[in-house]
Design an enzyme around this catalytic site. Structure first.
Site, PDB file in Angstrom:
ATOM      1  CG  HIS A  62      -1.798   1.158   1.375  1.00 13.46           C
ATOM      2  ND1 HIS A  62      -3.150   1.091   1.134  1.00 13.46           N
ATOM      3  CD2 HIS A  62      -1.541   2.444   1.742  1.00 13.46           C
ATOM      4  CE1 HIS A  62      -3.683   2.294   1.334  1.00 13.46           C
ATOM      5  NE2 HIS A  62      -2.730   3.127   1.716  1.00 13.46           N
ATOM      6  CD  GLU A  63       1.639   3.656   3.592  1.00 13.19           C
ATOM      7  OE1 GLU A  63       1.949   4.729   3.022  1.00 13.19           O
ATOM      8  OE2 GLU A  63       0.566   3.514   4.188  1.00 13.19           O
TER       9      GLU A  63
END
Length: 111
Positions: A62-63
């Site tokens: 996600h990051e």
């Protein structure tokens, strides 16, 4: 980031880049690799190599997407759920968080 298999898991994700300050709250049911190998430089300047699985692998991906300028709603193949208010979205994500905590696998350092 290198996937260690093609196996994925589809789970709900929230993203502060999408929900903060908006009139509607969007959550995305998105497929992520279940197990990945990552290399990064930590805050002490040391190169770290780790195997991440489950929730840790999901959060890293996600990051990592953010570093590439991608937010969850950019994943066209994913289902998006829209809530009318913050309370509904938070209640839904609280249930998701409780379920995900059960499946947490700690990162494994690779020497």
């Amino acid at each position: 980031m290198t996937p260690l298999s093609e196996e994925t898991d589809t789970k709900w994700e929230a993203c502060f880049s999408v929900i903060l300050g908006k009139a509607s709250y969007k959550l995305v049911n998105i497929a992520r690799y279940k197990k990945i190998k990552v290399k990064y430089i930590n805050e002490m300047g040391q190169q770290i190599t780790q195997i991440l699985e489950g929730f840790a692998a999901r959060v890293f991906q996600h990051e990592y997407d953010h570093l590439k300028g991608i937010v969850t709603v950019h994943h066209k193949e994913s289902e998006t759920k829209i809530f009318d208010n913050k309370e509904e979205a938070l209640s839904f994500m609280k249930k998701v968080k409780e379920m995900e905590a059960i499946n947490y696998i700690a990162p494994l350092d690779v020497l």
